[in-house]
Design an enzyme around this catalytic site. Structure first.
Site, PDB file in Angstrom:
ATOM      1  N   ASP A   7      55.692 -60.297  48.411  1.00 48.05           N
ATOM      2  CA  ASP A   7      54.254 -60.108  48.577  1.00 48.05           C
ATOM      3  C   ASP A   7      53.806 -60.687  49.920  1.00 48.05           C
ATOM      4  O   ASP A   7      53.128 -60.024  50.709  1.00 48.05           O
ATOM      5  CB  ASP A   7      53.516 -60.801  47.423  1.00 48.05           C
ATOM      6  CG  ASP A   7      52.007 -60.721  47.570  1.00 48.05           C
ATOM      7  OD1 ASP A   7      51.511 -59.621  47.870  1.00 48.05           O
ATOM      8  OD2 ASP A   7      51.337 -61.752  47.400  1.00 48.05           O
ATOM      9  N   TYR A  41      54.844 -63.862  38.722  1.00 48.14           N
ATOM     10  CA  TYR A  41      53.981 -62.773  38.251  1.00 48.14           C
ATOM     11  C   TYR A  41      54.147 -62.460  36.769  1.00 48.14           C
ATOM     12  O   TYR A  41      53.341 -61.725  36.204  1.00 48.14           O
ATOM     13  CB  TYR A  41      54.257 -61.500  39.055  1.00 48.14           C
ATOM     14  CG  TYR A  41      53.655 -61.509  40.438  1.00 48.14           C
ATOM     15  CD1 TYR A  41      54.231 -62.253  41.462  1.00 48.14           C
ATOM     16  CD2 TYR A  41      52.513 -60.770  40.723  1.00 48.14           C
ATOM     17  CE1 TYR A  41      53.690 -62.259  42.730  1.00 48.14           C
ATOM     18  CE2 TYR A  41      51.955 -60.775  41.999  1.00 48.14           C
ATOM     19  CZ  TYR A  41      52.550 -61.516  42.996  1.00 48.14           C
ATOM     20  OH  TYR A  41      52.016 -61.524  44.252  1.00 48.14           O
ATOM     21  N   ASP A  48      52.830 -58.661  53.917  1.00 46.94           N
ATOM     22  CA  ASP A  48      51.549 -58.691  54.637  1.00 46.94           C
ATOM     23  C   ASP A  48      51.799 -59.070  56.098  1.00 46.94           C
ATOM     24  O   ASP A  48      51.229 -58.487  57.018  1.00 46.94           O
ATOM     25  CB  ASP A  48      50.562 -59.690  54.010  1.00 46.94           C
ATOM     26  CG  ASP A  48      49.571 -59.029  53.055  1.00 46.94           C
ATOM     27  OD1 ASP A  48      49.947 -58.028  52.411  1.00 46.94           O
ATOM     28  OD2 ASP A  48      48.422 -59.520  52.947  1.00 46.94           O
ATOM     29  N   ASP A  83      61.045 -68.996  54.732  1.00 42.71           N
ATOM     30  CA  ASP A  83      60.307 -69.547  55.879  1.00 42.71           C
ATOM     31  C   ASP A  83      60.899 -69.037  57.191  1.00 42.71           C
ATOM     32  O   ASP A  83      60.175 -68.589  58.092  1.00 42.71           O
ATOM     33  CB  ASP A  83      60.250 -71.085  55.818  1.00 42.71           C
ATOM     34  CG  ASP A  83      61.593 -71.746  55.531  1.00 42.71           C
ATOM     35  OD1 ASP A  83      62.573 -71.034  55.256  1.00 42.71           O
ATOM     36  OD2 ASP A  83      61.663 -72.993  55.603  1.00 42.71           O
ATOM     37  N   LYS A 142      64.786 -68.741  48.685  1.00 45.66           N
ATOM     38  CA  LYS A 142      64.476 -70.136  49.017  1.00 45.66           C
ATOM     39  C   LYS A 142      65.384 -71.006  48.162  1.00 45.66           C
ATOM     40  O   LYS A 142      64.953 -71.984  47.549  1.00 45.66           O
ATOM     41  CB  LYS A 142      62.972 -70.390  48.760  1.00 45.66           C
ATOM     42  CG  LYS A 142      62.433 -71.715  49.257  1.00 45.66           C
ATOM     43  CD  LYS A 142      62.445 -71.883  50.766  1.00 45.66           C
ATOM     44  CE  LYS A 142      62.165 -73.314  51.152  1.00 45.66           C
ATOM     45  NZ  LYS A 142      62.340 -73.559  52.596  1.00 45.66           N
TER      46      LYS A 142
HETATM   47  C1  IPM Z   1      50.003 -56.481  46.446  1.00 47.26           C
HETATM   48  C2  IPM Z   1      48.803 -57.266  46.005  1.00 47.26           C
HETATM   49  C3  IPM Z   1      48.952 -57.665  44.549  1.00 47.26           C
HETATM   50  C4  IPM Z   1      50.206 -58.522  44.447  1.00 47.26           C
HETATM   51  C5  IPM Z   1      47.735 -58.374  43.943  1.00 47.26           C
HETATM   52  C6  IPM Z   1      46.498 -57.514  44.044  1.00 47.26           C
HETATM   53  C7  IPM Z   1      47.964 -58.827  42.514  1.00 47.26           C
HETATM   54  O1  IPM Z   1      48.601 -58.360  46.837  1.00 47.26           O
HETATM   55  O2  IPM Z   1      50.249 -55.410  45.892  1.00 47.26           O
HETATM   56  O3  IPM Z   1      50.727 -56.928  47.349  1.00 47.26           O
HETATM   57  O4  IPM Z   1      50.149 -59.755  44.652  1.00 47.26           O
HETATM   58  O5  IPM Z   1      51.254 -57.979  44.149  1.00 47.26           O
HETATM   59 MN    MN Z   2      49.992 -58.474  48.520  1.00 50.40          MN
END
Ligand code: IPM
Ligand code: MN
Length: 358
Positions: A246, A138, A250, A222, A190
């Site tokens: 990240d 990032y 999710d 993983d 990793k």
């Molecule tokens: C998050 C989002 C962001 C990230 C994107 C929108 C750049 O997915 O906050 O998790 O990857 O950090």
């Molecule tokens: Mn995200």
């Protein structure tokens, strides 16, 4: 009366403005119950504003935001605009320039029926991910060579600094101690393939020696994804790098019921910090009053906790948990049968009855 907390609000794109509206109504109600004050300033940045003015996040506004106590963000992202432009110009700008090095993402199941995993109960899904938030791929050290030709080369550097790694790992050890749940911290990396992550392993061991009361655990990313689905009860506090965090969060959001409830805090202890739902702008639901505002409402709870209004924070969390347990809010998707405003109303009406420690 005490001084008001100054809050910068960036509703953003898509469903952002709708969910933020509910988050702010909840914030006002909690403030009046608990007896504190908030002073919000709303900023228009996002896709519409960009299309109209070509402005992404002007420095004058940025320096105002810097002076506030906290920031509440809805969502950024719009299909009409080049991928990444606003995400980097708004979200990443705040994360980097305000040096918000911790991205805190609680993973908590409030009611068994919301979990897609068989036989997992609320006590099995209760961990928190500390995602490093200022480094890794990032950092934006990237480039294209011979772009658009058959010989194109694309690079993006994964960077980790000793300081950046150490401060986030230390934060995670402190958090594991404060949570006092399993008193276990799991490092997710990793290092077997990305050898640069040996830095993480070494810093984790070194800092860990200062925390003899916290058990140290390790999983490769993983395998961590696999454990997250198979045995989420093995996690208490997790610390990981920016990109792995990240992705993992999710996945983790789904085992707590979905992105409809998952919130996060982008934190620099003691400085202005940013709170947001994990979900995106969901353009197809924008303006329809169907988006679930609970993730933003939980982001407000995290913000209050950060500001030291722990009773207000607990009041919101307990209210949301009770509405989910009783199925008055039956699901976390846009299919709950309740509108965005109706969910906001349910939370607001129930706040007063919440059982919070005196
Ligand atoms: C998050 C989002 C962001 C990230 C994107 C929108 C750049 O997915 O906050 O998790 O990857 O950090
Ligand atoms: Mn995200």
């Amino acid at each position: 009366m005490s001084e008001a907390y100054t809050i910068a609000v960036v509703p953003g794109d898509g469903i952002g403005p709708e969910v933020v509206r509910e988050g702010l109504r909840v914030l006002e109600r909690v403030a009046s119950i608990e007896g504190f004050r908030v002073a919000t300033t709303t900023y228009p940045f996002g896709a519409e504003h960009y299309l109209k003015t070509k402005e992404i996040f002007p420095e004058s506004a940025f320096s105002e935001v810097r002076q506030q106590r906290a920031i509440l963000l809805g969502a950024i992202g719009d299909p009409r605009i080049e991928v990444g432009l606003l995400e980097f110009g708004i979200i990443a700008k705040m994360r980097f320039e305000l040096d918000l090095f911790v991205n805190l993402r609680p993973v908590k199941l409030y009611a068994e029926h919301l979990c897609p995993l068989k036989d997992k109960k609320p006590e099995d899904v209760d961990f928190i991910v500390v995602r490093e938030n200022t480094e890794d791929a990032y950092a934006g050290m990237r480039g294209f060579f011979k772009k658009g030709t058959p010989d194109e080369v694309a690079t993006q550097e994964i960077i980790f600094t000793r300081k950046g790694t150490e401060r986030v790992i230390r934060y995670a050890f402190e958090l594991a101690r404060r949570r006092g749940r399993g008193k276990k911290l799991t490092l997710v990396d990793k290092a077997n393939a990305v050898r640069a992550m040996d830095l993480w392993a070494r810093v984790f061991e070194e800092v860990g020696r200062e925390y003899p009361d916290i058990a140290r655990d390790h999983a490769y990313i993983d395998a961590a994804c696999m454990w997250c689905v198979k045995n989420p009860e093995w996690f208490d506090t997790v610390v990981t790098s920016n990109m792995f965090g990240d992705i993992l969060t999710d996945l983790a959001a789904m085992i707590q019921g979905g992105l409809g409830i998952a919130a996060s805090g982008n934190i620099h202890p003691g400085q202005v910090s940013l709170f947001e739902p994990i979900h995106g702008s969901a353009p197809k639901y924008a303006g329809k009053n169907v988006a679930n505002p609970l993730a933003t409402i939980m982001a407000v709870s995290m913000m209050l906790d950060y500001l030291g209004e722990t009773r207000g924070a607990a009041r919101i969390e307990e209210t949301v948990a009770a509405l989910l347990r009783s199925k008055r809010i039956p699901s976390l998707g846009s299919d709950s049968g309740l509108s965005t405003a109706e969910i906001g109303n349910l939370v607001i009406e129930s706040l007063e009855q919440a059982k919070v420690p005196a």
